[in-house]
Write an enzyme that holds these catalytic residues in place. Structure first.
Site, short mmCIF file in Angstrom:
data_model
loop_
_atom_site.label_atom_id
_atom_site.label_comp_id
_atom_site.label_asym_id
_atom_site.label_seq_id
_atom_site.Cartn_x
_atom_site.Cartn_y
_atom_site.Cartn_z
N GLY A 92 40.83 36.00 43.72
CA GLY A 92 41.24 35.35 42.49
C GLY A 92 41.07 36.23 41.27
N PRO A 93 41.78 37.38 41.24
CG PRO A 93 43.08 39.26 41.73
CD PRO A 93 42.66 37.93 42.29
CB ALA B 182 41.12 35.62 32.52
CE LYS C 230 30.80 29.13 29.24
NZ LYS C 230 31.56 29.80 30.25
CD GLU D 52 37.78 25.68 35.95
OE1 GLU D 52 37.42 26.01 34.79
OE2 GLU D 52 37.40 26.26 36.97
N1 LIG Z 1 38.94 32.99 31.13
C1 LIG Z 1 37.79 32.85 30.49
O1 LIG Z 1 37.66 33.27 29.34
C2 LIG Z 1 36.61 32.21 31.17
C3 LIG Z 1 35.35 32.29 30.54
C4 LIG Z 1 34.24 31.74 31.18
C5 LIG Z 1 34.40 31.12 32.41
N2 LIG Z 1 35.63 31.04 32.99
C6 LIG Z 1 35.73 30.39 34.32
O2 LIG Z 1 36.03 31.39 35.29
C7 LIG Z 1 36.77 30.80 36.37
C8 LIG Z 1 38.05 31.62 36.57
O3 LIG Z 1 38.84 31.40 35.40
P1 LIG Z 1 40.01 32.38 34.94
O4 LIG Z 1 40.23 32.11 33.49
O5 LIG Z 1 39.75 33.77 35.37
O6 LIG Z 1 41.23 31.79 35.79
P2 LIG Z 1 42.69 32.41 35.98
O7 LIG Z 1 42.97 33.42 34.92
O8 LIG Z 1 43.60 31.25 36.14
O9 LIG Z 1 42.59 33.20 37.35
C9 LIG Z 1 42.49 32.59 38.59
C10 LIG Z 1 42.99 33.54 39.64
O10 LIG Z 1 42.92 32.88 40.90
C11 LIG Z 1 44.16 33.09 41.58
N3 LIG Z 1 44.38 32.02 42.53
C12 LIG Z 1 44.72 30.73 42.31
N4 LIG Z 1 44.83 30.06 43.45
C13 LIG Z 1 44.56 30.94 44.43
C14 LIG Z 1 44.54 30.86 45.83
N5 LIG Z 1 44.82 29.73 46.47
N6 LIG Z 1 44.23 31.97 46.54
C15 LIG Z 1 43.94 33.12 45.90
N7 LIG Z 1 43.95 33.28 44.57
C16 LIG Z 1 44.27 32.20 43.85
C17 LIG Z 1 45.17 33.09 40.47
O11 LIG Z 1 46.39 33.64 40.93
P3 LIG Z 1 47.78 33.53 40.11
O12 LIG Z 1 47.98 34.91 39.55
O13 LIG Z 1 48.80 33.15 41.12
O14 LIG Z 1 47.59 32.50 39.04
C18 LIG Z 1 44.45 33.96 39.46
O15 LIG Z 1 44.56 35.32 39.79
C19 LIG Z 1 37.02 29.35 35.98
O16 LIG Z 1 36.05 28.52 36.56
C20 LIG Z 1 36.85 29.37 34.46
O17 LIG Z 1 36.45 28.11 33.94
C21 LIG Z 1 36.75 31.56 32.41
#
Ligand SMILES: NC(=O)c1ccc[n+]([C@@H]2O[C@H](COP(=O)([O-])OP(=O)(O)OC[C@H]3O[C@@H](n4cnc5c(N)ncnc54)[C@H](OP(=O)(O)O)[C@@H]3O)[C@@H](O)[C@H]2O)c1
Length: 319
Positions: A29-30, A32, A196, A279
């Site tokens: 899940g690469p 953000a 958090k 979420e």
């Molecule tokens: N972003 C932030 O600033 C931030 C800050 C603190 C905490 N968080 C937490 O960190 C976690 C990740 O968030 P994020 O923002 O990084 O999410 P994101 O950007 O939506 O990234 C999720 C990744 O997972 C991939 N994915 C989705 N379904 C999948 C599957 N079935 N198999 C394999 N890969 C899959 C997505 O692929 P696609 O390319 O197809 O979408 C995407 O690469 C969450 O719990 C979020 O609440 C985020």
């Protein structure tokens, strides 16, 4: 192969540059967070591979000290994935079940599995999906990161990952050396996680419904008051779970959050604006579940949860 371009200030960026043992790490899940964490690990000298729904070939992460630009290995077919001793899962919480084919292919008894997700139910969510003998390590993420295309991520602040002070937690500390993300094994992880969740549930929940960021809440007295009342509800549940979170601290946290309200749009707000599933379960419904176990009434959070859920895309469970 593109050369890795790691552009940063000269000299050690962290006061405690340590010896590093290079490891192979797989990130499922690469997005953000997964891409930013992967770039930081590459920056630290590790061998990082990726597994994702949408594959990409070049990782391009801009961070406070510079940029990591590198061709990477990324599989989108679980059949092409190989097992790994050190795995980081960074899919959104509601995509965990769908990522199971990757977990089945990559994780084995003996893997240390770091779960980089918001909320407090990392272990409950993952334990049914992986074999016995996997060390599931929950991670609290303080790293605002935004993805503009697959593999292309920007983060403007240094990141902090907080883990329990366990063998797995110590391993995470060791993995991030002299890079733009620091990992910290903490004795009181429950408090770190609930701190958090307090802001995720309150400013994230209200931001999702009002489609606004913290600057709006900071400027609007009613918005601020509602956020505070929700935080005080969540703090009651946090204390029942053993977190050290007095009401005064919740108020101070809100002041800090709103004073520093920047342009970053919370990931749950970004998902709502994009019409994607959010979420809501890991960030708000979880508090209702835990509150009910303790016999605590959380009417504001219940209402916020229902309103967010009602706005979810139809195919993801909205009535
Ligand atoms: N972003 C932030 O600033 C931030 C800050 C603190 C905490 N968080 C937490 O960190 C976690 C990740 O968030 P994020 O923002 O990084 O999410 P994101 O950007 O939506 O990234 C999720 C990744 O997972 C991939 N994915 C989705 N379904 C999948 C599957 N079935 N198999 C394999 N890969 C899959 C997505 O692929 P696609 O390319 O197809 O979408 C995407 O690469 C969450 O719990 C979020 O609440 C985020």
């Amino acid at each position: 192969m593109l050369a890795t371009r790691v552009e940063h200030e000269t000299g050690p960026r962290w006061p405690y540059a340590r010896q590093m043992v290079a490891r192979s790490v797989t990130i499922i899940g690469p997005g953000a967070i997964g891409a930013a964490v992967g770039a930081s690990l590459i920056d630290s000298g590790h061998d990082v591979s990726f597994a994702s729904r949408t594959p990409f070939e070049v990782l391009d992460v801009t961070h406070p000290d510079g940029r990591v630009l590198q061709e990477i290995d990324c599989v989108s077919d679980p059949a092409a994935a190989t097992i790994s001793d050190t795995v980081m899962l960074a899919v959104k919480a509601h995509h965990t079940e769908a990522a199971r084919p990757f977990l089945d292919a990559i994780v084995h008894a003996g893997t240390t599995l770091f779960v980089l997700q918001n909320g407090v139910e990392h272990i409950e969510r993952l334990a049914p999906l992986v074999p016995a003998g996997v060390d599931i390590v929950p991670v609290v993420i303080a790293l605002p990161a935004v993805r503009s295309a697959p593999g292309v991520v920007r983060t403007e602040r240094q990141g902090l990952l907080s883990v329990p002070n366990s063998l797995g937690g110590k391993l995470l500390e060791e993995l991030f050396v002299d890079s733009f993300i620091v990992a910290e094994a903490v004795d009181d992880w429950i408090t770190a996680a609930w701190r958090k969740l307090l802001t995720n549930a309150a400013s994230g929940g209200i931001g999702t419904l009002s489609r606004s960021d913290n600057r709006v809440l900071a400027a609007d007295p009613d918005g601020r008051q509602l956020t505070l009342e929700l935080m005080l509800e969540v703090a009651m549940v946090a204390r029942a779970e053993g977190a050290d979170l007095p009401d005064e601290l919740a108020e101070l946290m809100l002041d800090g959050l709103l004073e520093n309200a920047g342009r970053h749009v919370a990931s749950i707000v970004a998902d709502r604006l994009a019409g994607a599933p959010t979420e809501w379960d890991a960030r708000n419904a979880v508090i209702n579940r835990i509150a009910s176990r303790h016999g605590i009434d959380v009417p504001i959070n219940k209402m916020i949860t229902t309103l967010i859920r009602l706005g979810e895309p139809i195919e993801d469970g909205a009535p």
